[in-house]
Every structure is written in C-alpha cells, then in structure tokens.
Design an enzyme around this catalytic site. Structure first.
Site, mmCIF file in Angstrom:
data_model
loop_
_atom_site.group_PDB
_atom_site.id
_atom_site.type_symbol
_atom_site.label_atom_id
_atom_site.label_comp_id
_atom_site.label_asym_id
_atom_site.label_seq_id
_atom_site.Cartn_x
_atom_site.Cartn_y
_atom_site.Cartn_z
ATOM 1 N N ILE A 1 -0.849 9.236 8.581
ATOM 2 C CA ILE A 1 -1.608 8.348 9.454
ATOM 3 C C ILE A 1 -1.262 6.893 9.156
ATOM 4 O O ILE A 1 -0.726 6.570 8.093
ATOM 5 C CB ILE A 1 -3.127 8.565 9.294
ATOM 6 C CG1 ILE A 1 -3.582 8.218 7.863
ATOM 7 C CG2 ILE A 1 -3.509 9.994 9.656
ATOM 8 C CD1 ILE A 1 -5.097 8.276 7.668
ATOM 9 N N GLY B 1 -5.281 1.760 7.916
ATOM 10 C CA GLY B 1 -6.328 1.079 8.658
ATOM 11 C C GLY B 1 -6.113 -0.425 8.701
ATOM 12 O O GLY B 1 -6.371 -1.081 9.724
ATOM 13 N N ASP C 1 0.851 -1.188 0.000
ATOM 14 C CA ASP C 1 0.000 0.000 0.000
ATOM 15 C C ASP C 1 0.889 1.241 0.000
ATOM 16 O O ASP C 1 1.356 1.693 1.037
ATOM 17 C CB ASP C 1 -0.924 0.013 1.218
ATOM 18 C CG ASP C 1 -1.962 1.135 1.147
ATOM 19 O OD1 ASP C 1 -1.699 2.143 0.447
ATOM 20 O OD2 ASP C 1 -3.017 1.012 1.783
ATOM 21 N N HIS D 1 0.312 7.847 4.026
ATOM 22 C CA HIS D 1 0.893 7.162 5.176
ATOM 23 C C HIS D 1 2.392 7.427 5.327
ATOM 24 O O HIS D 1 3.021 6.836 6.215
ATOM 25 C CB HIS D 1 0.638 5.662 5.049
ATOM 26 C CG HIS D 1 -0.801 5.333 4.835
ATOM 27 N ND1 HIS D 1 -1.772 5.567 5.777
ATOM 28 C CD2 HIS D 1 -1.449 4.816 3.755
ATOM 29 C CE1 HIS D 1 -2.951 5.199 5.304
ATOM 30 N NE2 HIS D 1 -2.783 4.749 4.077
#
Length: 284
Positions: A207, A210, A187, A192
C-alpha cells in the site's frame, strides 16, 4: 502495563540534530508525483534547484522522519509495532522551510488518550534552527489493543465537512512505482514495497504511505488554490481514514473559506473509499 501514560508524558524530551539539502527536497517532491509535465514552470518549483520551494509536508520526512519512531521508544511506551497505525498528522509552520538547513528537533509524548480498545499517542516534535522556530509537528499514533488503562479519552470534536458542493475537485494519479520512490525519503517499512510482507499484514499487495497521500493532497491544494506558493501554508491537519494502492487515484475535493481550505480525499476506483478526512489547510 505496556503504556504508562503518566511516565510517557513526564519523560524528558529527546533532542537531535537534523540536516537537509536541495536533493532531499527534490527527492521528496518527486515521491509525491511532482515533475509531470517535466518542463511545466509550475512543476519546476518542486524539481529544479534554481527555482525550488519546499512543501510544508516535507517536515514529516526531514531527517528521515526519525523523531516519530524515537517517540515510540520513549519511557512508558512499550508497544507492538504491528499494532501501530498512523491515525492523524498536524504540522504548524512558524515560517517557510528553507531549501537547505540544519536544525534541532525536540520530540516528546504530548498526550496519551484512552479509547477503551485502543490508545492514541500524540508525538510532538518541535524544530528550530539558528533563526528560531521552524515547525511543530503532531503525529497521532493509534495503537490497537492498548486502551482500557483509565486515561482521558481526549478531544472528540472534528471539523465539519461543508454540505455544499466542493469549489474544486481534482484527481491525482498514483504511479505504480510511487511508494518505491517515496520510501527513499526515509520510511523503509516493507509494507509499502514487499508483497509477501503486505500479505502478512492483511493486504493483497503493498500500500501507499499515508504520508505520501498527505503530501500529494497538500501539493494539489497549493497548486489549485494558493497560486502554487507553498510559503502561504501556515497549518495542515488531517486524519487518515483508509488505504491507497499504487496505481489508483486520489480524488481531492476542496472547499475554499477565508484563510482556510477544507478537503476530503477518496479512492474513486473503490467506490470512493475514504482516504483522508477532517482535513484543513490554513494559509495566509
């Protein structure tokens, strides 16, 4: 219209071949924080090739997670990726995932739901190898601003959180570099890693993925309640309810039931802001 629900659901499934090996599994586990302490026999089940098992959440990154993004390119789906959020994830295991493998993925849009101000696209990926089915994965993709097309609202029932005190509460620290390591499993979203991109998206800093919180939570439950045996997991479902910043903590509360564990996850540094909800792990 950006989303043609009937066309998307009726479209031919997309198929692809994926392969993975022990290095992919080890890298994924390290991205979840496995290996601390490095010589702990329980951690070596995630890091040492001679003892290696596979967390079922590895299914979300096997083949670099290409099936989900391919689903967003399906006929009838034309959305702005800036408006896309990962709303929920479910994995059903048909048997334990092998450490090394080659498999065929079949991905399709299983449903499109109209939430009035948003749409929810359910992307289903079925994976099988030469010995038969391995797993089925449903990603619930929330697309802001794409509702109101007159479709079904979809299921609204949610698992109830037990009212009694949790049977176990564990804290799992998120390292400052955790997102940088986790993204190596496929990803590459700059949200991120790139502070400038994160600011454009409305966040003070990058961040955590998830799905990294998702995997960390599963590992905590396996280690705490399933004797460290990842092969006991048969199904894992969650709803993503909030963000996590690298350097924070996941506070994971667990309620044991027959053949099931209910879970909630919060970020204690931000007044226990919700991270994962409606989380259920079924097991043997």
């Amino acid at each position: 219209m950006p989303i043609d629900a009937a066309k998307a659901v009726a479209a031919e499934p997309r198929t692809a071949e994926i392969t993975w090996g022990h290095k992919d599994v080890q890298l994924y586990h390290l991205g979840l924080g496995a290996g601390t302490p490095a010589t702990d026999p329980g951690e070596l089940r995630y890091t040492l090739e001679s003892r290696l098992q596979v967390l079922p959440s590895f299914a979300t990154v096997a083949g670099a997670g290409a099936a989900m993004m391919g689903g967003l390119a399906a006929p009838g789906i034309d959305v702005d990726l800036a408006h896309v959020l990962h709303g929920g994830q479910t994995i059903e295991l048909h048997r334990p995932i092998p450490v090394e493998g080659t498999a065929r993925t079949t991905a399709r849009v299983a449903a499109v739901y109209d939430k009035t101000k948003a749409a929810v696209i359910v992307l289903r990926t079925e994976v099988a190898d030469a010995d038969g089915p391995l797993w089925t994965s449903d990603a619930q993709i929330f697309v802001r601003g794409e509702g109101g097309f007159g479709g079904q609202r979809g299921p609204s029932a949610r698992p109830e959180t037990p009212t009694r005190a949790p049977d176990h509460t564990v804290d799992r620290p998120v390292r400052e570099d955790q997102a940088l390591l986790y993204r190596l499993s496929g990803d590459w979203n700059p949200l991120h890693a790139d502070p400038e991109f994160a600011k454009l998206a409305g966040f003070d800093r990058p961040i955590l993925h998830g799905l990294c919180s998702y995997g960390m939570t599963l590992k905590a439950v396996v280690d705490t309640l399933l004797d460290g045996d990842a092969s006991r997991v048969t199904r894992y479902a969650t709803r993503f309810t909030g963000i996590v910043f690298p350097g924070e903590t996941l506070r994971i509360r667990m309620w044991r039931e027959p053949d099931r564990v209910r879970v909630t996850v919060v970020a204690p540094e931000r007044d226990e802001a919700p991270v994962l909800a409606d989380t259920v792990i079924d097991h043997r």
